[in-house]
Design a protein around this motif. Structure first.
Motif, PDB file in Angstrom:
ATOM      1  N   TYR A 210       0.924  -1.173   0.141  1.00  0.00           N
ATOM      2  CA  TYR A 210       0.170   0.303  -0.096  1.00  0.00           C
ATOM      3  C   TYR A 210       1.348   1.220  -0.247  1.00  0.00           C
ATOM      4  O   TYR A 210       1.131   2.390  -0.795  1.00  0.00           O
ATOM      5  CB  TYR A 210      -0.993  -0.138   0.672  1.00  0.00           C
TER       6      TYR A 210
ATOM      7  N   TRP B 271      -2.716  10.763  -3.984  1.00  0.00           N
ATOM      8  CA  TRP B 271      -2.797  11.511  -3.009  1.00  0.00           C
ATOM      9  C   TRP B 271      -3.806  10.834  -1.650  1.00  0.00           C
ATOM     10  O   TRP B 271      -4.689   9.756  -2.205  1.00  0.00           O
ATOM     11  CB  TRP B 271      -3.515  13.072  -3.479  1.00  0.00           C
ATOM     12  N   HIS B 272      -3.746  10.938  -0.330  1.00  0.00           N
ATOM     13  CA  HIS B 272      -4.507   9.936   0.943  1.00  0.00           C
ATOM     14  C   HIS B 272      -4.822  11.457   1.597  1.00  0.00           C
ATOM     15  O   HIS B 272      -4.509  12.152   2.373  1.00  0.00           O
ATOM     16  CB  HIS B 272      -3.270   8.868   1.216  1.00  0.00           C
TER      17      HIS B 272
ATOM     18  N   TYR C  78      -1.435   5.510   8.131  1.00  0.00           N
ATOM     19  CA  TYR C  78      -1.941   5.056   6.475  1.00  0.00           C
ATOM     20  C   TYR C  78      -3.785   3.831   6.766  1.00  0.00           C
ATOM     21  O   TYR C  78      -3.566   3.729   5.763  1.00  0.00           O
ATOM     22  CB  TYR C  78      -0.924   4.426   5.715  1.00  0.00           C
ATOM     23  N   ASN C  79      -3.781   3.290   8.053  1.00  0.00           N
ATOM     24  CA  ASN C  79      -4.814   2.882   7.597  1.00  0.00           C
ATOM     25  C   ASN C  79      -5.213   2.495   9.237  1.00  0.00           C
ATOM     26  O   ASN C  79      -4.327   1.128  10.214  1.00  0.00           O
ATOM     27  CB  ASN C  79      -4.178   0.914   6.825  1.00  0.00           C
TER      28      ASN C  79
ATOM     29  N   TYR D  50      -3.257  10.703   5.632  1.00  0.00           N
ATOM     30  CA  TYR D  50      -1.534  10.553   5.363  1.00  0.00           C
ATOM     31  C   TYR D  50      -0.942  10.946   4.624  1.00  0.00           C
ATOM     32  O   TYR D  50      -0.862  10.773   3.389  1.00  0.00           O
ATOM     33  CB  TYR D  50      -1.430   8.839   5.220  1.00  0.00           C
TER      34      TYR D  50
ATOM     35  N   LEU E 173       0.652   4.212  -2.441  1.00  0.00           N
ATOM     36  CA  LEU E 173       0.904   5.530  -2.523  1.00  0.00           C
ATOM     37  C   LEU E 173       2.697   6.200  -3.248  1.00  0.00           C
ATOM     38  O   LEU E 173       2.165   7.075  -3.547  1.00  0.00           O
ATOM     39  CB  LEU E 173       0.974   5.785  -1.610  1.00  0.00           C
TER      40      LEU E 173
ATOM     41  N   PRO F 271      -7.857   0.948   3.097  1.00  0.00           N
ATOM     42  CA  PRO F 271      -6.892   1.376   2.029  1.00  0.00           C
ATOM     43  C   PRO F 271      -8.046   1.849   0.651  1.00  0.00           C
ATOM     44  O   PRO F 271      -7.073   2.455   0.032  1.00  0.00           O
ATOM     45  CB  PRO F 271      -5.897   1.030   2.289  1.00  0.00           C
TER      46      PRO F 271
ATOM     47  N   ASP G   2     -12.853   7.891  -1.986  1.00  0.00           N
ATOM     48  CA  ASP G   2     -12.529   9.040  -1.283  1.00  0.00           C
ATOM     49  C   ASP G   2     -13.038   9.843  -2.568  1.00  0.00           C
ATOM     50  O   ASP G   2     -13.898  10.590  -2.246  1.00  0.00           O
ATOM     51  CB  ASP G   2     -11.407   9.181  -0.916  1.00  0.00           C
TER      52      ASP G   2
ATOM     53  N   TYR H  54      -9.823   4.527   1.289  1.00  0.00           N
ATOM     54  CA  TYR H  54      -9.210   6.555   1.400  1.00  0.00           C
ATOM     55  C   TYR H  54      -8.743   6.294   0.012  1.00  0.00           C
ATOM     56  O   TYR H  54      -8.015   7.834   0.107  1.00  0.00           O
ATOM     57  CB  TYR H  54      -8.143   6.191   2.667  1.00  0.00           C
ATOM     58  N   THR H  55      -8.668   5.754  -0.941  1.00  0.00           N
ATOM     59  CA  THR H  55      -7.951   6.341  -2.199  1.00  0.00           C
ATOM     60  C   THR H  55      -9.568   6.420  -2.996  1.00  0.00           C
ATOM     61  O   THR H  55      -9.675   7.382  -3.143  1.00  0.00           O
ATOM     62  CB  THR H  55      -7.236   5.112  -2.159  1.00  0.00           C
TER      63      THR H  55
END
Length: 475
Positions: free
Chosen positions: A144, A154-155, A191-192, A158, A148, A370, A377, A373-374
């Motif tokens: 992951y 872009w996260h 990040y998680n 994070y 990134l 994950p 989102d 969030y990516t």
């Protein structure tokens, strides 16, 4: 130790003809627990997507009681709320199930008086447990953060480092701290954040194995009383709800095994058997009610202000800081106990859908965050959901903003703009979870077993302990 060859290791991790879809499999006696675990993981997925899409504005509404501050919604109605925000209840169920399944074999050996086999079983389980939990975590998080960094994704939660080397170093620092389950304080990775329960799972596993060893030679009655005392200690004396959940799962397992043996099951429980249908249906309803405990705040006054929770709030033990875990402890145990004793529930959790969820449950827990969030989102931003951090914060992905607006009509939690994105996000998440299960999770289980065999003495006789002769006094 046996010699290690790459070919042997390769065939061990990815054996031919052992795919998960190679023909029907006969269900295990505890297959309903696999299905329950899988459905609970699915509830975690729903919970996180509901809160993420709606943002901070509706988060308080979702996780507060029905009717709190004049908010009345189907998604917060008693019992039904668990299907919208049942992620906390799902974690409690995870821990009860773990306590149950980790102790099935050891308790069976204890009942049979096979103490030497018990030692071998616990040694193997103890050795393999860390690998089984942390190898999938290592692989998924490493892939992951590398993705990134390499692709410059872009996260939302994070800040991706400028270089791959910096990203990998940060991953190493975070993981080495996270892997120390005895480290004080909250254990998580930036990040998680959903991985916070893994160290608790490992701690609970250690406590379960230790309890099996400590109570191996106890009488049946003494062992049940000791387990009850541990449950009471962890929930009423100290704030260790997850330990109480594991011990309660072990207690349920012991009672189930004793129920199959004449003369060992507690007589007062045996006398209740004619009323079990009445009892377990009511326990199911009570468990569903308690599982929907308002969880937005840790302020007990807010719980008392929630309709239907005023008198229940006085049941909270003094030791429990976050009150929701006491009610989730009760709910998780009630629901796990009810499933095998209510026929339609058992059939549901033994269905192919729930068994599939059970097989991929751990991977689903690891990867749904994950993806949310990516890609999730961006999809929610594209269909018109306003971001909780504000439009300025989302400048790096401003081109995704409201490109395909969907109507946000419908009951709270069932809006069209929430349901239609699931046509993409849910199948993708399940596919990735299945892929991780096949390529990482299942090989990790086999690798742990393979490693344990390699550190054994291959059945060679162990050297006898040296016996020191008594000292002779010299006058």
């Amino acid at each position: 130790m046996k010699s290690i060859t790459f070919r042997g290791l390769r065939h061990l991790l990815w054996p031919r003809g052992t795919g998960s879809s190679d023909g029907p499999r006969q269900l295990r006696p505890t297959a309903y627990l696999d299905g329950l675990r899988g459905f609970a993981a699915f509830l975690v997925y729903i919970h996180h997507h509901e809160l993420f899409a709606h943002g901070l504005k509706e988060m308080k509404v979702f996780e507060s009681g029905f009717g709190y501050e004049g908010e009345f919604h189907l998604a917060t109605f008693f019992l039904l709320r668990n299907f919208f925000t049942g992620g906390h209840l799902a974690v409690a169920i995870f821990f009860v199930i773990s306590g149950y399944v980790l102790s099935v074999k050891p308790l069976s050996l204890i009942h049979a008086g096979e103490h030497l086999k018990l030692f071998d079983n616990l040694a193997s389980a103890f050795f393999r447990r860390w690998f089984r939990l942390y190898i999938p975590l290592i692989v998924t998080t490493l892939v992951y953060v590398t993705t990134l960094s390499v692709f410059g994704i872009w996260h939302v939660q994070y800040e991706v480092k400028e270089t791959l080397g910096g990203e990998l170093w940060n991953w190493y620092i975070e993981f080495k701290n996270f892997s120390n389950i005895f480290k004080e304080g909250w254990l998580s990775v930036s990040y998680n954040g959903h991985l916070w329960s893994i160290p608790l799972e490992m701690r609970g596993s250690i406590i379960t194995f230790t309890a099996c060893i400590a109570l191996a030679r106890a009488t049946h009655k003494a062992r049940l009383l000791c387990l009850l005392a541990l449950v009471y200690y962890f929930i009423y004396i100290v704030d260790a709800y997850y330990c109480a959940l594991f011990m309660a799962g072990m207690l349920q397992c012991d009672l189930d095994l004793l129920a199959k043996r004449d003369g060992y099951f507690p007589p007062w429980l045996r006398r209740l058997e004619p009323y079990k249908t009445f009892i377990f249906y009511h326990l199911f309803l009570i468990g569903m009610y308690l599982g929907g405990v308002p969880s937005y705040s840790q302020d007990l006054n807010e719980l008392r202000a929630s309709p239907g929770w005023y008198y229940l709030s006085y049941l909270k033990p003094q030791a429990v800081f976050d009150f929701k875990w006491f009610y989730l402890f009760l709910a998780g145990n009630m629901l796990v106990a009810c499933v095998p004793r209510i026929a339609w529930q058992r059939r549901f959790f033994e269905s192919r859908f729930c068994q599939f969820l059970g097989r991929v449950s751990f991977a689903l827990y690891l990867v749904h965050g994950p993806i949310l969030y990516t890609l999730g989102d961006r999809v929610y931003y594209a269909v018109g959901w306003h971001r909780p951090a504000g439009e300025l914060h989302y400048a790096p992905i401003a081109h995704w903003g409201h490109v395909l607006p969907l109507p946000q009509t419908g009951p709270l939690g069932l809006e069209i703009a929430l349901l239609l994105p699931q046509l993409v996000l849910l199948p993708l998440t399940l596919w990735v979870a299945d892929l991780v299960t096949r390529m990482v999770d299942e090989p990790a289980v086999r690798f742990a077993a393979w490693m344990y065999k390699r550190v054994q003495q291959d059945g060679e006789a162990e050297p006898k302990p040296v016996v020191l002769a008594p000292l002779t006094r010299v006058d």
